[in-house]
Design a protein around this motif. Sequence first.
Motif, PDB file in Angstrom:
ATOM      1  N   LEU A 170     -14.419  -3.230 -10.414  1.00  0.00           N
ATOM      2  CA  LEU A 170     -13.064  -2.711 -10.202  1.00  0.00           C
ATOM      3  C   LEU A 170     -12.250  -3.787  -9.512  1.00  0.00           C
ATOM      4  N   ARG A 171     -10.955  -3.740  -9.744  1.00  0.00           N
ATOM      5  CA  ARG A 171     -10.040  -4.660  -9.072  1.00  0.00           C
ATOM      6  C   ARG A 171      -8.969  -3.840  -8.366  1.00  0.00           C
ATOM      7  N   LEU A 172      -8.903  -3.999  -7.059  1.00  0.00           N
ATOM      8  CA  LEU A 172      -7.877  -3.332  -6.263  1.00  0.00           C
ATOM      9  C   LEU A 172      -6.726  -4.290  -6.008  1.00  0.00           C
ATOM     10  N   SER A 173      -5.533  -3.731  -6.015  1.00  0.00           N
ATOM     11  CA  SER A 173      -4.342  -4.530  -5.719  1.00  0.00           C
ATOM     12  C   SER A 173      -3.516  -3.821  -4.663  1.00  0.00           C
ATOM     13  N   CYS A 174      -2.813  -4.605  -3.887  1.00  0.00           N
ATOM     14  CA  CYS A 174      -1.946  -4.059  -2.844  1.00  0.00           C
ATOM     15  C   CYS A 174      -0.686  -4.904  -2.783  1.00  0.00           C
ATOM     16  N   ALA A 175       0.445  -4.231  -2.807  1.00  0.00           N
ATOM     17  CA  ALA A 175       1.727  -4.922  -2.739  1.00  0.00           C
ATOM     18  C   ALA A 175       2.471  -4.493  -1.483  1.00  0.00           C
ATOM     19  N   ALA A 176       2.905  -5.471  -0.720  1.00  0.00           N
ATOM     20  CA  ALA A 176       3.712  -5.210   0.475  1.00  0.00           C
ATOM     21  C   ALA A 176       5.181  -5.398   0.120  1.00  0.00           C
ATOM     22  N   SER A 177       5.997  -4.482   0.592  1.00  0.00           N
ATOM     23  CA  SER A 177       7.432  -4.571   0.313  1.00  0.00           C
ATOM     24  C   SER A 177       8.228  -4.064   1.501  1.00  0.00           C
ATOM     25  N   GLY A 178       9.506  -4.321   1.475  1.00  0.00           N
ATOM     26  CA  GLY A 178      10.380  -3.869   2.543  1.00  0.00           C
ATOM     27  C   GLY A 178      10.999  -5.033   3.283  1.00  0.00           C
ATOM     28  N   SER A 179      11.321  -4.769   4.528  1.00  0.00           N
ATOM     29  CA  SER A 179      12.023  -5.758   5.346  1.00  0.00           C
ATOM     30  C   SER A 179      11.019  -6.712   5.997  1.00  0.00           C
ATOM     31  N   ILE A 180      10.467  -7.599   5.169  1.00  0.00           N
ATOM     32  CA  ILE A 180       9.395  -8.482   5.614  1.00  0.00           C
ATOM     33  C   ILE A 180       9.941  -9.848   5.998  1.00  0.00           C
ATOM     34  N   PHE A 181       9.599 -10.271   7.203  1.00  0.00           N
ATOM     35  CA  PHE A 181       9.929 -11.620   7.652  1.00  0.00           C
ATOM     36  C   PHE A 181       8.783 -12.580   7.361  1.00  0.00           C
ATOM     37  N   SER A 182       7.591 -12.170   7.707  1.00  0.00           N
ATOM     38  CA  SER A 182       6.415 -12.982   7.431  1.00  0.00           C
ATOM     39  C   SER A 182       5.167 -12.096   7.413  1.00  0.00           C
ATOM     40  N   ILE A 183       4.163 -12.568   6.696  1.00  0.00           N
ATOM     41  CA  ILE A 183       2.882 -11.871   6.647  1.00  0.00           C
ATOM     42  C   ILE A 183       1.798 -12.825   7.110  1.00  0.00           C
ATOM     43  N   ASN A 184       1.007 -12.405   8.039  1.00  0.00           N
ATOM     44  CA  ASN A 184      -0.106 -13.219   8.506  1.00  0.00           C
ATOM     45  C   ASN A 184      -1.327 -12.858   7.663  1.00  0.00           C
ATOM     46  N   ALA A 185      -2.249 -12.152   8.213  1.00  0.00           N
ATOM     47  CA  ALA A 185      -3.452 -11.789   7.461  1.00  0.00           C
ATOM     48  C   ALA A 185      -3.217 -10.528   6.638  1.00  0.00           C
ATOM     49  N   MET A 186      -3.913 -10.456   5.528  1.00  0.00           N
ATOM     50  CA  MET A 186      -3.982  -9.232   4.735  1.00  0.00           C
ATOM     51  C   MET A 186      -5.449  -8.961   4.457  1.00  0.00           C
ATOM     52  N   GLY A 187      -5.769  -7.695   4.322  1.00  0.00           N
ATOM     53  CA  GLY A 187      -7.177  -7.398   4.115  1.00  0.00           C
ATOM     54  C   GLY A 187      -7.408  -6.021   3.551  1.00  0.00           C
ATOM     55  N   TRP A 188      -8.679  -5.755   3.312  1.00  0.00           N
ATOM     56  CA  TRP A 188      -9.118  -4.464   2.800  1.00  0.00           C
ATOM     57  C   TRP A 188     -10.154  -3.866   3.754  1.00  0.00           C
ATOM     58  N   TYR A 189      -9.967  -2.613   4.038  1.00  0.00           N
ATOM     59  CA  TYR A 189     -10.903  -1.842   4.834  1.00  0.00           C
ATOM     60  C   TYR A 189     -11.355  -0.657   3.982  1.00  0.00           C
ATOM     61  N   ARG A 190     -12.442  -0.029   4.395  1.00  0.00           N
ATOM     62  CA  ARG A 190     -12.879   1.172   3.692  1.00  0.00           C
ATOM     63  C   ARG A 190     -13.422   2.180   4.691  1.00  0.00           C
TER      64      ARG A 190
END
Length: 121
Positions: free
Chosen positions: A18-38
């Motif tokens: 399976l392939r999971l995807s996640c898109a961040a949107s909105g009033s974003i200035f910067s993104i540091n780390a991104m990750g997946w938890y369960r």
Amino acid sequence: QVQLVESGGGLVQAGGSLRLSCAASGSIFSINAMGWYRQAPGKQRELVAQITSFGSTNYADSVKGRFTISRDYAKNTVNLQMNSLKPEVTAVYYCMGTIATMTSKRRDGYWGQGTQVTVSS
């Protein structure tokens, strides 16, 4: 306001992918780390994989060699490719991002709503 929206969960047989995807949107200035938890029923939420703004990755020992996290910095997306799936990885998978908004410029953790991954034996 920042939103993280996951997609790609579902039901798969053991050994599948399976392939999971996640898109961040909105009033974003910067993104540091991104990750997946369960989080599996009756268990605490745990880190699956994480990728920093520099591309450094970190995986839970149980998924090393089978899961791969990747990121599209231009599109503010993070993906999790999951191969050789086992029933024990059945859980709700959550996307998380450490994000600074245009308003505050302060980094806070934001979570998606979660997507169910079920692996049948």
